[in-house]
Design a protein around this motif. Structure first.
Motif, PDB file in Angstrom:
ATOM      1  N   VAL A  53       0.864  -1.184   0.000  1.00 53.87           N
ATOM      2  CA  VAL A  53       0.000   0.000   0.000  1.00 53.87           C
ATOM      3  C   VAL A  53       0.896   1.227   0.000  1.00 53.87           C
ATOM      4  O   VAL A  53       1.735   1.386   0.883  1.00 53.87           O
ATOM      5  CB  VAL A  53      -0.916   0.003   1.242  1.00 53.87           C
ATOM      6  CG1 VAL A  53      -1.653   1.321   1.356  1.00 53.87           C
ATOM      7  CG2 VAL A  53      -1.899  -1.148   1.167  1.00 53.87           C
ATOM      8  N   ARG A  54       0.738   2.060  -0.998  1.00 52.66           N
ATOM      9  CA  ARG A  54       1.574   3.272  -1.073  1.00 52.66           C
ATOM     10  C   ARG A  54       1.056   4.296  -0.076  1.00 52.66           C
ATOM     11  O   ARG A  54      -0.129   4.605  -0.064  1.00 52.66           O
ATOM     12  CB  ARG A  54       1.519   3.861  -2.486  1.00 52.66           C
ATOM     13  CG  ARG A  54       2.375   3.115  -3.473  1.00 52.66           C
ATOM     14  CD  ARG A  54       2.321   3.813  -4.804  1.00 52.66           C
ATOM     15  NE  ARG A  54       3.169   4.983  -4.831  1.00 52.66           N
ATOM     16  CZ  ARG A  54       4.349   5.037  -5.437  1.00 52.66           C
ATOM     17  NH1 ARG A  54       4.818   3.985  -6.035  1.00 52.66           N
ATOM     18  NH2 ARG A  54       5.047   6.155  -5.435  1.00 52.66           N
ATOM     19  N   ASN A  55       1.961   4.794   0.720  1.00 53.10           N
ATOM     20  CA  ASN A  55       1.602   5.864   1.649  1.00 53.10           C
ATOM     21  C   ASN A  55       2.460   7.064   1.275  1.00 53.10           C
ATOM     22  O   ASN A  55       3.393   7.435   1.973  1.00 53.10           O
ATOM     23  CB  ASN A  55       1.852   5.415   3.094  1.00 53.10           C
ATOM     24  CG  ASN A  55       1.226   6.362   4.089  1.00 53.10           C
ATOM     25  OD1 ASN A  55       0.483   7.270   3.713  1.00 53.10           O
ATOM     26  ND2 ASN A  55       1.522   6.168   5.351  1.00 53.10           N
ATOM     27  N   ASP A  56       2.137   7.625   0.107  1.00 53.12           N
ATOM     28  CA  ASP A  56       2.963   8.681  -0.486  1.00 53.12           C
ATOM     29  C   ASP A  56       2.562  10.027   0.114  1.00 53.12           C
ATOM     30  O   ASP A  56       1.382  10.369   0.123  1.00 53.12           O
ATOM     31  CB  ASP A  56       2.714   8.678  -2.004  1.00 53.12           C
ATOM     32  CG  ASP A  56       3.757   9.481  -2.746  1.00 53.12           C
ATOM     33  OD1 ASP A  56       4.017  10.612  -2.324  1.00 53.12           O
ATOM     34  OD2 ASP A  56       4.292   8.977  -3.740  1.00 53.12           O
ATOM     35  N   TYR A  59       1.076  12.221  -2.949  1.00 49.79           N
ATOM     36  CA  TYR A  59      -0.089  11.799  -3.736  1.00 49.79           C
ATOM     37  C   TYR A  59      -0.987  10.863  -2.939  1.00 49.79           C
ATOM     38  O   TYR A  59      -0.528  10.165  -2.047  1.00 49.79           O
ATOM     39  CB  TYR A  59       0.354  11.068  -5.007  1.00 49.79           C
ATOM     40  CG  TYR A  59       1.234  11.890  -5.887  1.00 49.79           C
ATOM     41  CD1 TYR A  59       0.776  13.070  -6.461  1.00 49.79           C
ATOM     42  CD2 TYR A  59       2.547  11.506  -6.130  1.00 49.79           C
ATOM     43  CE1 TYR A  59       1.599  13.833  -7.263  1.00 49.79           C
ATOM     44  CE2 TYR A  59       3.372  12.274  -6.935  1.00 49.79           C
ATOM     45  CZ  TYR A  59       2.895  13.433  -7.493  1.00 49.79           C
ATOM     46  OH  TYR A  59       3.711  14.190  -8.279  1.00 49.79           O
ATOM     47  N   TYR A  61      -3.705   7.719  -3.447  1.00 51.68           N
ATOM     48  CA  TYR A  61      -4.122   6.706  -4.416  1.00 51.68           C
ATOM     49  C   TYR A  61      -5.292   5.892  -3.863  1.00 51.68           C
ATOM     50  O   TYR A  61      -5.417   5.708  -2.654  1.00 51.68           O
ATOM     51  CB  TYR A  61      -2.981   5.725  -4.696  1.00 51.68           C
ATOM     52  CG  TYR A  61      -1.779   6.341  -5.352  1.00 51.68           C
ATOM     53  CD1 TYR A  61      -1.735   6.536  -6.726  1.00 51.68           C
ATOM     54  CD2 TYR A  61      -0.678   6.725  -4.606  1.00 51.68           C
ATOM     55  CE1 TYR A  61      -0.617   7.093  -7.339  1.00 51.68           C
ATOM     56  CE2 TYR A  61       0.438   7.287  -5.204  1.00 51.68           C
ATOM     57  CZ  TYR A  61       0.466   7.466  -6.576  1.00 51.68           C
ATOM     58  OH  TYR A  61       1.568   8.018  -7.161  1.00 51.68           O
ATOM     59  N   ALA A  90      -3.992   3.188   3.751  1.00 46.22           N
ATOM     60  CA  ALA A  90      -3.066   3.238   4.895  1.00 46.22           C
ATOM     61  C   ALA A  90      -3.660   4.048   6.042  1.00 46.22           C
ATOM     62  O   ALA A  90      -3.184   3.966   7.171  1.00 46.22           O
ATOM     63  CB  ALA A  90      -1.731   3.836   4.460  1.00 46.22           C
ATOM     64  N   MET A 130     -11.813  10.378  -9.934  1.00 43.52           N
ATOM     65  CA  MET A 130     -10.766  10.596 -10.929  1.00 43.52           C
ATOM     66  C   MET A 130      -9.462  10.870 -10.191  1.00 43.52           C
ATOM     67  O   MET A 130      -9.300  11.887  -9.530  1.00 43.52           O
ATOM     68  CB  MET A 130     -11.083  11.762 -11.860  1.00 43.52           C
ATOM     69  CG  MET A 130     -10.018  11.859 -12.952  1.00 43.52           C
ATOM     70  SD  MET A 130     -10.222  13.221 -14.077  1.00 43.52           S
ATOM     71  CE  MET A 130     -11.413  12.538 -15.194  1.00 43.52           C
ATOM     72  N   GLY A 131      -8.563   9.933 -10.278  1.00 40.84           N
ATOM     73  CA  GLY A 131      -7.283  10.055  -9.590  1.00 40.84           C
ATOM     74  C   GLY A 131      -6.523   8.759  -9.787  1.00 40.84           C
ATOM     75  O   GLY A 131      -6.951   7.882 -10.534  1.00 40.84           O
ATOM     76  N   GLY A 132      -5.400   8.631  -9.106  1.00 43.90           N
ATOM     77  CA  GLY A 132      -4.580   7.435  -9.255  1.00 43.90           C
ATOM     78  C   GLY A 132      -5.266   6.206  -8.672  1.00 43.90           C
ATOM     79  O   GLY A 132      -5.677   6.214  -7.518  1.00 43.90           O
ATOM     80  N   ILE A 133      -5.424   5.180  -9.502  1.00 37.29           N
ATOM     81  CA  ILE A 133      -6.017   3.921  -9.036  1.00 37.29           C
ATOM     82  C   ILE A 133      -4.978   2.825  -9.232  1.00 37.29           C
ATOM     83  O   ILE A 133      -4.629   2.506 -10.373  1.00 37.29           O
ATOM     84  CB  ILE A 133      -7.295   3.568  -9.824  1.00 37.29           C
ATOM     85  CG1 ILE A 133      -8.333   4.685  -9.690  1.00 37.29           C
ATOM     86  CG2 ILE A 133      -7.871   2.238  -9.336  1.00 37.29           C
ATOM     87  CD1 ILE A 133      -9.518   4.540 -10.630  1.00 37.29           C
ATOM     88  N   ILE A 134      -4.474   2.293  -8.128  1.00 37.50           N
ATOM     89  CA  ILE A 134      -3.494   1.210  -8.245  1.00 37.50           C
ATOM     90  C   ILE A 134      -4.264  -0.098  -8.259  1.00 37.50           C
ATOM     91  O   ILE A 134      -4.834  -0.517  -7.254  1.00 37.50           O
ATOM     92  CB  ILE A 134      -2.476   1.270  -7.089  1.00 37.50           C
ATOM     93  CG1 ILE A 134      -1.687   2.581  -7.207  1.00 37.50           C
ATOM     94  CG2 ILE A 134      -1.543   0.052  -7.119  1.00 37.50           C
ATOM     95  CD1 ILE A 134      -0.637   2.788  -6.163  1.00 37.50           C
TER      96      ILE A 134
ATOM     97  N   VAL B 329      -7.138  13.083 -15.420  1.00 36.03           N
ATOM     98  CA  VAL B 329      -6.041  13.449 -14.527  1.00 36.03           C
ATOM     99  C   VAL B 329      -5.855  12.333 -13.510  1.00 36.03           C
ATOM    100  O   VAL B 329      -6.804  11.940 -12.840  1.00 36.03           O
ATOM    101  CB  VAL B 329      -6.353  14.775 -13.800  1.00 36.03           C
ATOM    102  CG1 VAL B 329      -5.229  15.137 -12.841  1.00 36.03           C
ATOM    103  CG2 VAL B 329      -6.584  15.891 -14.805  1.00 36.03           C
ATOM    104  N   SER B 330      -4.647  11.827 -13.417  1.00 32.38           N
ATOM    105  CA  SER B 330      -4.344  10.777 -12.454  1.00 32.38           C
ATOM    106  C   SER B 330      -3.159  11.248 -11.627  1.00 32.38           C
ATOM    107  O   SER B 330      -2.005  11.119 -12.053  1.00 32.38           O
ATOM    108  CB  SER B 330      -4.025   9.473 -13.182  1.00 32.38           C
ATOM    109  OG  SER B 330      -3.763   8.454 -12.266  1.00 32.38           O
TER     110      SER B 330
END
Lengths: 156, 383
Positions: A53-56, A59, A61, A90, A130-134, B329-330
Motif C-alpha cells: 500500500v503506497r503511503n505517499d 499523492y 491513491y 493506509a 478521478m485520480g490514481g487507481i493502483i 487526470v491521475s
C-alpha cells in the motif's frame, strides 16, 4: 534467572494480545451512512490486499483490493468475489477523506486480510473517482471495480 | 567489575523499557479503540515481503507516540540542521525541492536498466501505435522536474548549464524522437524563458509544480505545436481570462506534515488566471465531445481542479485552441495508471483526433506501477 525474565517479558506482551482478542462483542457494522450512501451495500470478507500500500506524502491513491461477498444488503452484485477501490487504505477510514474525494469514511481503522467489512459502494469506480487507481488486477479480470464510500468493521 | 557492569545493565534496561513503553502504549490505545493489536497481524498472514512492509509502514504511521513526538523532532532537525525530512530538501532563498526529483537528477540510472516495471520506450511507442490505429495522433510532453530547470536554486555550486541537465532524460527524448514520437520539449521552452531578464519563475518556490507562468508557457507551446502540425484547427469559441490570485503553502512544504515548520514561511502568492467562456461568463468546463484528449498527472490538476479552479493547463490550452477539451487526470499516475483508466473507458476516445500526454520527468524512473504496456481495446470493440 534469564528464563524467568524471558517468561515475564513474553507474558507482558502476549497477555494483552489474548485479552483483546477475547474481549470483542459482535457488531454488524450498521450505521446511518453505510445503509444510505451509494447504490450497493454488502458485507464482505477482505481476501487480498495485493502488493504494497503506497503511503505517499505527495499523492493519494485508491488501491483495488479483493473481497468475498457474504451478504448483499442493497443493490445488485452478481459475483461472489468483487474488486473494490479503497482510497488511501493506509489511513483509518475516518481520516481518509479529503476535498478531492468528498464523502469517504467509516469506522474501520486498519485493513487486514480475513477481516469482515460492511461496505457502501458505487460502481464503476471511474464514474465516481478521478485520480490514481493502483489496480494490480488490471488485465486479469474484466469485472467492474467498485468504489468504497463507507467501510465499517464487522465483528462476528 | 560488578560496579562497571551496573551502568551498562541500567542503560540496557532503560533502552528496552523505552521500546516496551511505545509497544505497550500502542497496544493499549488500539485496545481502547476496540481493535485487536496491529502487531498481531504479524502472525495472521504469511510473512511475505509485501505483507511485512505493509505492516511496518502501518505500525509506523499508526503509532500514537510517534505521531506526537515526530513533528517536534522534525522541527528541531529543520531549525538546527536545515534537514527537511525524508521527502523534501531545502534549497536556496526558501525554495523547496521534492527529494525523489533531486534523486532522479543526481543519481545515474539507465532507462534500460530494469529499474522500472516495464519499459518506457515500449509503453510510449505501443500507446502511440494503438492510438494511430484509431486515427488519433499523440503528442508527448514530459514536465521537467523543478530541480532540472532550476538547479541553481537547489545549490549554488551547480554549473549554469542550458536545457536538461539529466542525461537519461535527454537520451530518452532523443530516442523517442528517432522512433517518430512527437515530443514537446519543455526543457527548451523554459530555458528560453529563463534567459529573459525579469521574467517570472516557471516553478513555484515551495511546490513541486510549475507556476502559473510555467503552465501558461506550456499551454501556449502545445497549442502552437498542434496548430503547426496541422493536427487540429483553431476554432471560434472565445475565452477570456480573469485574474484569480491565490495564496497558499506549496505541496513540498505541506508534505513535511510539520505545522511548526509551515509557520516559519509565508504562504506563496500565485498570479493565477481563470478561463471564462466570453459569451456565457461561465468558468471553463471540459467538453467530452472534444477532438482533443489530455492525459496527465498533478501538473494538470494544479490551478484547474485545485484553487482557483478552471485556471490550469487544460483550461489555458482550450483557450489557446478556441474549443473545450476532454481530460483525464491521475495524480502521481501518468506513467501507467492514466492509460489504464483510459483503457477501462475507451469510449472517451470516440471522435478524438489528438491525445496530449503529460507526465512528470521523474516518473521516467519512479513512475507508479512503472511503464507497463496497456493495450487499448480494438477500435471496433473486438478486442
Amino acid at each position: 534467572m534469564r528464563h524467568r525474565m524471558a517468561c515475564i517479558c513474553s507474558a507482558f506482551l502476549i497477555v494483552p494480545l489474548l485479552c483483546t482478542s477475547c474481549a470483542k462483542k459482535t457488531d454488524p457494522g450498521v450505521d446511518a451512512q453505510v445503509t444510505s450512501l451509494g447504490s450497493v451495500e454488502v458485507t464482505a470478507e477482505l481476501l487480498e490486499i495485493p502488493g504494497e500500500v503506497r503511503n505517499d506524502p505527495l499523492y493519494d491513491y485508491a488501491h483495488v483490493v479483493k473481497y468475498k461477498v457474504l451478504t448483499v444488503h442493497r443493490g445488485q452484485v452478481d459475483k461472489d468475489v468483487i474488486y473494490v477501490g479503497q482510497y488511501n487504505p493506509a489511513k483509518p477510514r475516518d481520516a481518509a477523506a479529503d476535498a478531492r474525494v468528498g464523502q469517504i469514511g467509516g469506522n474501520l481503522r486498519q485493513f487486514r486480510v480475513g477481516d469482515v467489512h460492511r461496505l457502501a459502494m458505487e460502481v464503476p469506480i471511474d464514474d465516481y473517482y478521478m485520480g490514481g487507481i493502483i489496480n494490480k488486477y488490471f488485465g486479469q479480470t474484466e469485472d467492474p471495480v467498485y468504489w468504497a464510500l463507507w467501510t465499517n468493521r464487522v465483528v462476528r | 567489575m560488578a560496579a562497571r557492569r551496573s551502568p551498562c545493565i541500567c542503560l540496557s534496561v532503560v533502552f528496552l523499557a523505552m521500546i516496551a513503553v511505545v509497544a505497550v502504549s500502542q497496544i493499549i490505545v488500539e485496545w481502547r479503540q476496540g481493535d485487536s493489536p496491529q502487531i498481531a497481524e504479524l502472525f495472521r498472514q504469511k510473512p511475505t515481503r509485501a505483507n511485512l512492509r505493509r505492516l511496518e509502514s502501518s505500525l509506523e504511521s499508526g503509532c500514537r507516540i510517534g505521531q506526537t513526538v515526530r513533528p517536534w523532532m522534525q522541527f528541531a532537525r529543520f531549525v538546527l540542521l536545515e534537514d527537511a525530512g525524508d521527502n523534501a530538501i531545502l534549497g536556496r532563498d526558501g525554495w523547496f525541492f521534492y527529494r525523489p526529483a533531486v534523486q532522479y537528477l543526481i543519481e545515474p540510472w539507465s532507462p534500460e536498466g530494469g529499474q522500472t516495471q516495464g519499459n518506457v520506450f515500449d509503453a510510449i511507442i505501443s500507446f502511440r501505435d494503438d492510438l494511430a490505429k484509431r486515427g488519433i495522433q499523440l503528442l508527448v510532453m514530459p514536465a521537467p522536474n523543478k530541480a532540472s530547470v532550476y538547479p541553481e536554486m537547489l545549490t549554488g555550486r551547480t554549473r549554469k548549464e542550458t536545457g536538461s541537465v539529466n542525461a537519461s532524460t535527454r537520451e530518452i527524448l532523443v530516442r523517442l524522437k528517432q522512433e517518430g514520437v512527437e515530443i514537446l520539449d519543455l526543457f527548451e521552452v523554459y530555458d528560453r524563458a529563463k534567459r529573459v531578464a525579469g521574467s517570472p519563475a516557471c516553478y513555484l518556490a515551495q511546490d513541486s509544480h510549475w507556476s502559473p507562468e510555467g503552465m501558461r508557457l506550456a499551454a501556449e507551446a502545445v497549442a502552437n505545436r498542434l496548430l503547426d502540425l496541422g493536427w487540429i484547427e483553431k476554432r471560434a469559441t472565445k475565452y477570456e481570462t480573469r485574474s484569480a490570485p491565490v495564496e497558499r503553502h506549496g505541496d513540498v512544504l505541506r508534505m513535511m506534515r510539520v505545522p511548526q515548520v509551515e509557520r516559519l514561511f509565508e504562504p506563496q502568492g500565485m498570479d493565477c488566471t481563470q478561463v471564462v467562456d466570453a459569451e456565457t461568463g461561465q468558468l471553463y468546463a471540459d467538453d467530452p465531445n472534444s477532438p482533443v484528449l489530455v492525459l496527465g498527472d498533478s501538473f494538470l490538476r494544479i490551478f484547474e481542479r485545485d484553487e482557483p479552479g478552471s485556471g490550469g493547463f487544460v483550461a489555458h490550452l482550450a483557450s489557446n485552441l478556441g474549443f473545450g477539451l476532454s481530460s483525464i487526470v491521475s495524480d502521481g499516475g501518468a506513467s501507467t495508471l492514466v492509460r489504464q483508466q483510459l483503457a477501462r473507458k475507451p469510449a472517451l476516445l470516440k471522435d478524438k483526433r489528438v491525445v496530449v500526454w503529460e507526465f512528470v520527468e521523474r516518473d521516467l524512473r519512479f513512475g507508479t506501477e512503472g511503464w507497463q504496456r496497456v493495450p487499448l481495446p480494438a477500435p471496433d470493440g473486438s478486442g
